[in-house]
Design an enzyme around this catalytic site. Structure first.
Site, PDB file in Angstrom:
ATOM      1  N   SER A 253     -15.631  22.717 -25.098  1.00 27.64           N
ATOM      2  CA  SER A 253     -15.536  23.239 -25.756  1.00 27.64           C
ATOM      3  C   SER A 253     -17.067  23.903 -26.537  1.00 27.64           C
ATOM      4  O   SER A 253     -17.464  23.217 -27.499  1.00 27.64           O
ATOM      5  CB  SER A 253     -14.710  22.987 -27.424  1.00 27.64           C
ATOM      6  OG  SER A 253     -14.820  24.136 -28.410  1.00 27.64           O
ATOM      7  N   LYS A 310      -7.692  32.291 -31.682  1.00 29.04           N
ATOM      8  CA  LYS A 310      -6.202  32.488 -31.847  1.00 29.04           C
ATOM      9  C   LYS A 310      -6.224  33.171 -32.801  1.00 29.04           C
ATOM     10  O   LYS A 310      -5.219  33.592 -34.254  1.00 29.04           O
ATOM     11  CB  LYS A 310      -6.279  31.528 -32.750  1.00 29.04           C
ATOM     12  CG  LYS A 310      -6.735  29.783 -32.827  1.00 29.04           C
ATOM     13  CD  LYS A 310      -7.127  28.228 -33.781  1.00 29.04           C
ATOM     14  CE  LYS A 310      -7.482  27.546 -32.784  1.00 29.04           C
ATOM     15  NZ  LYS A 310      -8.983  27.315 -32.220  1.00 29.04           N
ATOM     16  N   ASP A 313      -2.144  37.710 -35.912  1.00 31.39           N
ATOM     17  CA  ASP A 313      -1.723  39.176 -36.524  1.00 31.39           C
ATOM     18  C   ASP A 313      -0.078  39.805 -36.383  1.00 31.39           C
ATOM     19  O   ASP A 313      -0.428  39.320 -34.956  1.00 31.39           O
ATOM     20  CB  ASP A 313      -2.929  39.728 -37.429  1.00 31.39           C
ATOM     21  CG  ASP A 313      -3.182  40.683 -38.268  1.00 31.39           C
ATOM     22  OD1 ASP A 313      -1.840  40.971 -38.625  1.00 31.39           O
ATOM     23  OD2 ASP A 313      -4.451  40.429 -39.157  1.00 31.39           O
TER      24      ASP A 313
HETATM   25  O1  S5P Z   1      -5.356  21.911 -33.073  1.00 33.07           O
HETATM   26  C1  S5P Z   1      -6.769  22.336 -32.233  1.00 33.07           C
HETATM   27  C2  S5P Z   1      -6.735  23.869 -31.648  1.00 33.07           C
HETATM   28  C3  S5P Z   1      -8.374  24.081 -31.434  1.00 33.07           C
HETATM   29  S1  S5P Z   1      -7.774  25.478 -30.101  1.00 33.07           S
HETATM   30  N1  S5P Z   1      -7.563  21.893 -32.553  1.00 33.07           N
HETATM   31  C4  S5P Z   1      -8.694  22.252 -32.506  1.00 33.07           C
HETATM   32  O2  S5P Z   1      -9.737  21.249 -32.375  1.00 33.07           O
HETATM   33  N2  S5P Z   1      -9.071  23.137 -32.283  1.00 33.07           N
HETATM   34  C5  S5P Z   1     -10.955  23.667 -30.978  1.00 33.07           C
HETATM   35  O3  S5P Z   1     -11.169  22.853 -30.253  1.00 33.07           O
HETATM   36  C6  S5P Z   1     -11.196  24.558 -32.521  1.00 33.07           C
HETATM   37  O4  S5P Z   1     -11.743  25.064 -32.723  1.00 33.07           O
HETATM   38  C7  S5P Z   1     -12.512  23.645 -31.196  1.00 33.07           C
HETATM   39  O5  S5P Z   1     -13.401  24.298 -31.535  1.00 33.07           O
HETATM   40  C8  S5P Z   1     -12.785  22.383 -30.908  1.00 33.07           C
HETATM   41  C9  S5P Z   1     -12.398  20.928 -30.914  1.00 33.07           C
HETATM   42  O6  S5P Z   1     -13.980  20.631 -31.433  1.00 33.07           O
HETATM   43  P1  S5P Z   1     -13.785  19.540 -31.063  1.00 33.07           P
HETATM   44  O7  S5P Z   1     -15.691  18.942 -31.603  1.00 33.07           O
HETATM   45  O8  S5P Z   1     -13.673  19.045 -32.428  1.00 33.07           O
HETATM   46  O9  S5P Z   1     -14.052  18.401 -29.999  1.00 33.07           O
END
Ligand code: S5P
Length: 474
Positions: A253, A310, A313
């Site tokens: 990510s 995500k 809408d």
């Molecule tokens: O439930 C979720 C869904 C997503 S896509 N929780 C998340 O954390 N994400 C995404 O995963 C979030 O937008 C971020 O880009 C990534 C997690 O990042 P980290 O730095 O916490 O590992």
């Protein structure tokens, strides 16, 4: 140079082609066996074989920087090609695992280099693939392999499925024709061999390549190539194949705020991931050249691009958000995701806007106190099943479908953090993959904020993939 027919006859005369009953490494008993090890006692034949394989190397799909012979018979062949044509060679240590500290690959290389694999004889292609996996484990890519004899038992196809083009000088039926023509073999015998070939086609499974199986052709639900065959969307097929080819289930990510940092992460961590996830709307200097460069790096390091937009809408709006604005996501993202909250219209309109991308539905979230309930997750699954020509899986924190063609991406993964103080909750790679059944782990700050992001990515990739192999079906 003597003709290929002469070479076949000479191979026969020196005992490299034998009739009888011989056990192959796969356990199959074959009536015709090739023992090309003997050619090291006949330097002229060795040179001729090397020259033919060098000629075949001109047909490859991508220019290569080095060559690597599959141990052991192909080692002297690769050495001759290397010395004569001044092509650097790499050496794969078969025993590296047993002695722990030894390097799997000897020689100098850079991550992202392309290497050509050289082999004498292939049946299933597994030995070639094991060498490719060793090379890939250090970031060296393989797009092609050359072989003297393809036994016509499935290797070309098996390797094709794994993203590798196999170029062969001879096929077994072709060689037998020459031997029949020159009175060395009886036609009735070669008919028997042809029957044997038809009845003993092979496949390669991931358990074999991980040296877990005893050589049988096991196909489990978590077998990536089997899942690739079951995939209903081109993008999920590609993801399963990339996971298999690169032996990684890591999605980076890349939540950085400028293009330079994003491209640097993609370039340096690209060899260790199957998917790179972006939030393009946080990139301050975003323009279409960011995407073009990202696509080139994705192609070079063989990973797919996932824009974590995500969508949430009404159909009319999301289709514009997907295809238009300054990001034009549909033009470059292989994977997108959407909340099922607005109902099936969102999926229908995203699909109408661009079917080429695959969509993940957000069935669960990693954040503390989120409002998703089991009933909502169940309804998400139903929506996915009804649209499985476009929905390729889920963002979730557990496995919500047992259908092997759906992919489960799990965020909230960290080796040393429990949370970020802003609602994010973390689990370790092994908890996520082995216990909760994730296919792909999404890691952001665990890598991007690490002192050495590349080293951190390697650790997450290793933990994630070994967890995947060890996991039982859940
Ligand atoms: O439930 C979720 C869904 C997503 S896509 N929780 C998340 O954390 N994400 C995404 O995963 C979030 O937008 C971020 O880009 C990534 C997690 O990042 P980290 O730095 O916490 O590992």
């Amino acid at each position: 140079m003597a003709s290929n027919e002469d070479l076949v006859l000479r191979l026969y005369d020196v005992g490299a082609i034998k009739c009888g009953e011989f056990k192959l490494s796969s356990g199959l008993i074959t009536p015709l066996y090739f023992d090309l090890r003997v050619i090291i006692s006949y330097p002229e034949i060795l040179v001729e074989v090397s020259d033919l394989l060098y000629e075949a190397s001109k047909l490859v799909s991508k220019p290569f920087k080095s060559i690597c012979g599959v141990p052991y018979t192909a080692l002297p062949i690769a050495t001759l090609i290397s010395a004569k044509h001044k092509i650097p060679m790499l050496l794969r240590r078969r025993e590296a695992k047993e002695y722990g500290t030894k390097k799997a690959i000897e020689g100098h290389f850079e991550p992202g280099d392309i290497c050509l694999v050289i082999e004498d004889v292939v049946t299933s292609g597994l030995s070639v693939y094991e060498t490719i996996l060793s090379l890939q484990s250090v970031g060296v890519h393989v797009s092609d392999a050359v072989v003297l004899l393809e036994r016509s038992q499935g290797a070309t196809n098996n390797l094709k499925m794994l993203g590798v083009n196999l170029h062969s000088i001879f096929t077994l039926p072709g060689m037998m024709e020459v031997l029949v023509k020159h009175g060395k073999l009886e036609k009735a015998f070669t008919d028997r061999v042809l029957d044997f070939l038809i009845n003993n086609q092979t496949t390669i499974s991931i358990k074999q390549s991980a040296n877990v199986s005893n050589g049988t052709h096991c196909m489990k639900t978590r077998d990536l190539m089997e899942r690739a065959k079951l995939a209903k969307h081109e993008v999920s097929r590609k993801i399963f194949e990339v996971m298999y080819q690169k032996q990684t289930n890591l999605c980076l990510s890349a939540d950085v705020t400028n293009s330079k940092e994003l491209l640097h992460l993609a370039e340096s961590i690209g060899p260790y991931i199957c998917v790179l996830k972006t939030h393009v709307d946080i990139i301050e200097d975003f323009d279409q050249s960011t995407c073009r460069n990202l696509l080139n790096i994705a192609h070079k390091h063989n990973f797919v691009l996932f824009e974590d937009r995500k969508f949430a809408d009404i159909g009319h709006t999301v289709s514009k958000q997907f295809t238009g604005g300054m990001f034009r996501i549909s033009e470059w993202a292989d994977v997108i995701n959407a909340h099922p909250l607005p109902g099936p219209g969102i999926i229908k309109e995203l699909k109408n806007a661009n079917k080429r991308s695959g969509c993940l539905l957000i069935g669960e979230m990693s954040t503390n106190g989120n409002l998703i309930t089991p009933a909502y997750t169940k309804a998400t699954l139903k929506m996915a099943e009804e649209n499985d020509d476009f929905v390729i899986g889920f963002i979730s924190t557990s496995r919500i479908s047992h259908d092997p063609h759906f992919l489960h991406f799990t965020p909230g993964v960290s080796l040393d953090c429990k949370g970020d103080g802003k609602g994010q909750q973390y689990l370790t790679p092994s908890e996520v993959v082995s216990k909760r059944g994730a296919d792909i782990l999404i890691v952001g700050r665990g890598i991007t904020l690490a002192h050495d992001p590349v080293a951190a990515a390697k650790v997450y990739a290793q933990e994630g993939f070994s967890g995947y192999l060890a996991a039982v079906d859940v």
